[in-house]
Design a protein around this motif. Structure first.
Motif, mmCIF file in Angstrom:
data_model
loop_
_atom_site.group_PDB
_atom_site.id
_atom_site.type_symbol
_atom_site.label_atom_id
_atom_site.label_comp_id
_atom_site.label_asym_id
_atom_site.label_seq_id
_atom_site.Cartn_x
_atom_site.Cartn_y
_atom_site.Cartn_z
ATOM 1 N N MET A 190 22.712 137.083 -14.311
ATOM 2 C CA MET A 190 23.774 136.829 -13.351
ATOM 3 C C MET A 190 23.348 137.326 -11.978
ATOM 4 N N ILE A 191 23.905 136.713 -10.976
ATOM 5 C CA ILE A 191 23.688 137.115 -9.595
ATOM 6 C C ILE A 191 25.059 137.445 -9.015
ATOM 7 N N CYS A 250 19.020 130.255 -16.194
ATOM 8 C CA CYS A 250 20.196 130.661 -15.410
ATOM 9 C C CYS A 250 21.049 129.437 -15.091
ATOM 10 N N ASP A 269 23.705 126.900 -13.884
ATOM 11 C CA ASP A 269 24.673 126.884 -12.776
ATOM 12 C C ASP A 269 24.423 127.960 -11.726
ATOM 13 N N LYS A 270 23.197 128.488 -11.643
ATOM 14 C CA LYS A 270 22.842 129.480 -10.627
ATOM 15 C C LYS A 270 21.686 128.925 -9.811
ATOM 16 N N ASP A 271 21.705 129.158 -8.528
ATOM 17 C CA ASP A 271 20.620 128.711 -7.669
ATOM 18 C C ASP A 271 20.371 129.770 -6.610
#
Length: 77
Positions: A1-2, A68, A70-72
């Motif tokens: 996660m970010i 990851c 849906d994370k960019d």
């Protein structure tokens, strides 16, 4: 996660200036993030990175969306 804490909104599209970001990721993902950032920095120094350009980690790391979803991470100049 970010994760991150926003400092302020910087444009009409909702882009936020982040006061802080946090990566809660595996060592493998952290290395891929480091690789991505180094590659983009190298392209900036060699003028391959256009002034108005940007780069997405999901376009550079082949299995990023599996690691990851849906994370960019995007670097703009």
């Amino acid at each position: 996660m970010i994760y991150g804490y926003s400092n302020k909104k910087v444009n009409e599209y909702g882009l936020l200036e982040m006061k802080e970001i946090t990566f809660s990721v595996s060592p493998e993902v952290l290395r891929k993030i480091g690789f991505f950032l180094n590659e983009v920095a190298d392209s900036m120094e060699s003028d391959l990175f256009q002034k108005s350009s940007h780069s997405h980690i999901c376009n550079m790391i082949p299995n990023w969306n599996e690691l990851c979803p849906d994370k960019d991470i995007i670097v703009i100049r």
